[in-house]
Design an enzyme around this catalytic site. Sequence first.
Site, PDB file in Angstrom:
ATOM      1  N   ASP A  48      51.115  -5.681  -8.445  1.00  0.00           N
ATOM      2  CA  ASP A  48      51.722  -5.898  -9.809  1.00  0.00           C
ATOM      3  C   ASP A  48      53.200  -6.079 -10.028  1.00  0.00           C
ATOM      4  OD1 ASP A  48      49.193  -5.038 -10.723  1.00  0.00           O
ATOM      5  OD2 ASP A  48      49.568  -2.883 -10.563  1.00  0.00           O
ATOM      6  N   TYR A 108      50.013   1.280   2.131  1.00  0.00           N
ATOM      7  CA  TYR A 108      51.042   1.202   0.999  1.00  0.00           C
ATOM      8  C   TYR A 108      51.880   2.176   1.466  1.00  0.00           C
ATOM      9  CZ  TYR A 108      48.638  -2.138  -2.343  1.00  0.00           C
ATOM     10  OH  TYR A 108      48.139  -3.262  -2.863  1.00  0.00           O
TER      11      TYR A 108
END
Length: 252
Positions: A53, A111
């Site tokens: 994003d 992540y």
Amino acid sequence: MMRNILFIVSYDGSKYHGWQVQKNALAVQEVFQQAMGRVLGSTPDLKACSRTDTGVHARQFCISVHIERDIPLERLTAAMNHFLPPDIAVLSCREVPMEFHARYSCRGKEYVYQIWNTQVRNPFLNGYALHYWYPMNLEKLNRAAAHYVGAHDFTSFCTLDLRDRGDMVRTVTKAELSRSGDMVTFTVAADGFLYNMVRIMVGTLLRVAQGKFEPEQIPQILECCDRNAAGPTAPACGLYLNRVFYDEGVMG
């Protein structure tokens, strides 16, 4: 002769509206396609491992591309980096089987989320870590994070938009926090992630740090499948796609 090339890429997402091409904003994919067009003379279809994003960074991002040009891999890496801007780099590229797909062949991702945990902000980390100046009890936070591990419906940890919801179950294999000096890092690995999932996990952990949630409430938040039950969505600046997992041998 057609070849399937896997590009392993790293990028600073600060100036980009995520990976995927946008109509009215600059995305990493657009810049990568432009560089590829200059190297190959055409723009083949790119298959990416994920969609990051706006403002999210990638230390390891994978792209598979079918090309017909017989360019040595070392020269292909150098040529791409010549035309890419300084905030995007091809780390390496390699030939993979024709059926390989950067997204559908992916077995999981890892992540990390960086939190600069001290009263004084670090100007060199602006855009690269969340500045959070309140105390963080890592023992307590790791008790909370441990409840993320396993196969769960993560609806409570997903921003619901116009996308097809589909299967909301994900299997988390690692979720833990560590500290190095003033930097706190949340590391989470799973077979897949929902939209904003990691950032909502972090926002919920910060609620635990603030005493607004107890670690033992995490299972209840998961079970209710309600986005309003979890914490806020943490800012994008601290989030990095850290590793992408494929079958043994693909990454070398």
